[in-house]
Design a protein around this motif. Structure first.
Motif, PDB file in Angstrom:
ATOM      1  N   ALA A  33       0.500  -1.348  -0.484  1.00  0.00           N
ATOM      2  CA  ALA A  33       0.106   0.282   0.279  1.00  0.00           C
ATOM      3  C   ALA A  33       0.284   1.137  -0.569  1.00  0.00           C
ATOM      4  O   ALA A  33       0.731   2.266  -0.912  1.00  0.00           O
ATOM      5  CB  ALA A  33      -0.874   0.113   0.753  1.00  0.00           C
ATOM      6  N   GLN A  69      -7.890  12.169 -12.474  1.00  0.00           N
ATOM      7  CA  GLN A  69      -7.927  10.815 -11.893  1.00  0.00           C
ATOM      8  C   GLN A  69      -6.918  10.021 -11.006  1.00  0.00           C
ATOM      9  O   GLN A  69      -7.095   9.334 -10.174  1.00  0.00           O
ATOM     10  CB  GLN A  69      -8.008   9.795 -13.325  1.00  0.00           C
ATOM     11  N   LEU A  71      -5.262  12.625  -8.402  1.00  0.00           N
ATOM     12  CA  LEU A  71      -5.753  12.779  -7.456  1.00  0.00           C
ATOM     13  C   LEU A  71      -7.430  12.146  -6.826  1.00  0.00           C
ATOM     14  O   LEU A  71      -7.239  11.737  -5.530  1.00  0.00           O
ATOM     15  CB  LEU A  71      -6.973  13.891  -7.887  1.00  0.00           C
ATOM     16  N   ASP A  72      -8.094  11.314  -7.233  1.00  0.00           N
ATOM     17  CA  ASP A  72      -9.054  10.520  -7.176  1.00  0.00           C
ATOM     18  C   ASP A  72      -8.421   9.273  -5.909  1.00  0.00           C
ATOM     19  O   ASP A  72      -8.647   8.746  -5.540  1.00  0.00           O
ATOM     20  CB  ASP A  72     -10.349   9.807  -8.256  1.00  0.00           C
ATOM     21  N   MET A  73      -7.727   8.632  -7.309  1.00  0.00           N
ATOM     22  CA  MET A  73      -6.888   7.123  -6.520  1.00  0.00           C
ATOM     23  C   MET A  73      -5.883   7.759  -5.402  1.00  0.00           C
ATOM     24  O   MET A  73      -6.029   6.945  -4.498  1.00  0.00           O
ATOM     25  CB  MET A  73      -5.934   6.931  -7.805  1.00  0.00           C
ATOM     26  N   HIS A  74      -5.586   9.028  -5.201  1.00  0.00           N
ATOM     27  CA  HIS A  74      -4.855   9.122  -3.948  1.00  0.00           C
ATOM     28  C   HIS A  74      -5.615   9.331  -2.699  1.00  0.00           C
ATOM     29  O   HIS A  74      -5.667   8.776  -1.316  1.00  0.00           O
ATOM     30  CB  HIS A  74      -4.195   9.993  -4.213  1.00  0.00           C
ATOM     31  N   GLU A  75      -7.069   9.792  -3.142  1.00  0.00           N
ATOM     32  CA  GLU A  75      -7.690  10.196  -2.155  1.00  0.00           C
ATOM     33  C   GLU A  75      -8.594   8.631  -1.799  1.00  0.00           C
ATOM     34  O   GLU A  75      -8.676   8.751  -0.486  1.00  0.00           O
ATOM     35  CB  GLU A  75      -8.930  10.897  -2.415  1.00  0.00           C
ATOM     36  N   LYS A  76      -8.675   7.834  -2.564  1.00  0.00           N
ATOM     37  CA  LYS A  76      -9.017   6.355  -2.029  1.00  0.00           C
ATOM     38  C   LYS A  76      -8.494   5.236  -1.119  1.00  0.00           C
ATOM     39  O   LYS A  76      -8.291   4.890   0.310  1.00  0.00           O
ATOM     40  CB  LYS A  76      -9.601   5.970  -3.502  1.00  0.00           C
ATOM     41  N   SER A  78      -5.460   7.290   0.105  1.00  0.00           N
ATOM     42  CA  SER A  78      -4.927   7.398   1.448  1.00  0.00           C
ATOM     43  C   SER A  78      -6.167   6.965   2.541  1.00  0.00           C
ATOM     44  O   SER A  78      -6.056   6.833   3.563  1.00  0.00           O
ATOM     45  CB  SER A  78      -4.583   8.761   1.191  1.00  0.00           C
ATOM     46  N   LEU A  80      -7.659   4.031   2.774  1.00  0.00           N
ATOM     47  CA  LEU A  80      -8.469   3.113   2.711  1.00  0.00           C
ATOM     48  C   LEU A  80      -6.887   3.129   4.318  1.00  0.00           C
ATOM     49  O   LEU A  80      -7.313   1.675   4.963  1.00  0.00           O
ATOM     50  CB  LEU A  80      -7.815   2.026   2.042  1.00  0.00           C
ATOM     51  N   ILE A  82      -5.642   5.065   6.175  1.00  0.00           N
ATOM     52  CA  ILE A  82      -5.724   5.544   7.837  1.00  0.00           C
ATOM     53  C   ILE A  82      -6.949   4.615   7.856  1.00  0.00           C
ATOM     54  O   ILE A  82      -6.583   4.256   9.339  1.00  0.00           O
ATOM     55  CB  ILE A  82      -7.234   6.494   7.064  1.00  0.00           C
TER      56      ILE A  82
END
Lengths: 132, 97, 69
Positions: A33, A69, A71-76, A78, A80, A82
């Motif tokens: 991860a 895209q 940025l969206d992946m980074h959001e999801k 990080s 997860l 957390i």
């Protein structure tokens, strides 16, 4: 089995073995991860840099799209991490401790002779060359 | 200064061009900084704000860049011309007193 | 027949860099997919792999249509 991370001298001076490590699967997931997160981050920076160097509208549209895209992946990802307790953005002390521990564990595993003479074995399983 | 003199010495275009170049460089680093900041953000609220501002920054960069292209101050498709122009600008900057 | 697209030479280089990056991303995502067991993480890795493949396709299409100035 003892976790070498929790004991200063778990094997009474004997060399460590891979069997001395506990929860290797969980550790592999956490490491994967983190590696994924680092890749996504550098992807975002790469895309942002490229975007400001591109002039053609079609190119910009593609790069821009890939940036958002990522940025969206980074959001999801990080979020997860957390949720799983692999990332502590609001607790730097905890994060540093955790990172130091996994660095230690990784270094110990990396020193083990895990892949001795695997070349021959791998070559045996290699796909044969197709004649041209 | 006399408009003819300004045109002859290139100082008339220089001011606007310098401002535009500065704006372009600033908007570039703006985009980079927002993207980098977003990769360090965990809070959803902060992320939403930064993301909106990143989109704005990208738009500003595009507009400034488009403006410079139209004025002939930015030759994205002609590196030789761009280098010639940059050297000329550097020369002008060196001659400033 | 794909329409040719006018690209600056530096743009070609940027696209090339992104292409290389995405190639490694796809290869790495595939390798990591084999390593992880956590289902949620696996789902994200697989989504990333699909996105990388799509990105590669888009970049290759652009590069294929490119006419360098």
């Amino acid at each position: 089995m003892t976790d070498p991370g929790t004991n200063a001298n778990p094997n009474m001076g004997k060399p460590l073995d891979i069997a001395d490590f506990t929860d290797l699967i969980g550790f592999a997931n956490a490491s994967a991860a983190l590696e994924f997160l680092i890749t996504v981050k550098s992807g975002i920076r790469n895309a942002a840099m490229s975007l400001t160097e591109c002039a053609t509208p079609e190119v910009r549209a593609v790069v821009r799209n890939q940036l958002f895209q990522a940025l969206d992946m980074h959001e999801k990802l990080s979020q997860l991490m957390i949720d799983k307790g692999w990332l502590h953005p609001y607790n730097p002390g905890e994060q540093i401790q955790m990172d130091a521990k996994s660095a230690q564990k990784t270094a110990e595993i990396a020193k083990l002779p895990l892949f001795k003479d695997r070349t021959k074995v791998l070559e045996t399983f290699d796909t044969p060359q197709r004649p041209h | 200064m006399n408009p003819i003199l300004e045109t002859l010495t290139g100082t008339a275009a220089m001011t606007d061009q310098v401002v535009a170049s500065d704006l372009l460089i600033t908007s570039k680093s703006c985009v980079w900084s927002y993207a980098a900041a977003l990769t360090e953000t965990a809070s959803a609220d902060v992320r939403a704000v930064l993301r909106k501002q990143l989109e704005d920054a990208i738009h500003v960069h595009e507009q400034v860049f488009q403006y410079m292209m139209e004025r002939g101050w930015y030759h994205a498709y002609n590196p030789e011309e761009q280098i010639r122009l940059d050297l000329q600008n550097a020369e002008t900057a060196l001659n400033l007193q | 027949m794909q329409q040719p697209i006018r690209l600056g030479s530096h743009e070609m280089m940027e696209l090339h860099e992104l292409l290389n990056f995405k190639t490694i991303c796809a290869a790495k995502a595939k390798a990591i997919d084999g390593l992880v067991t956590d289902e949620q993480l696996k789902a994200l890795v697989q989504q990333d792999l699909q996105q990388s493949l799509k990105a590669l396709d888009e970049l290759q299409t652009l590069l294929g249509r490119a006419q360098v100035q």
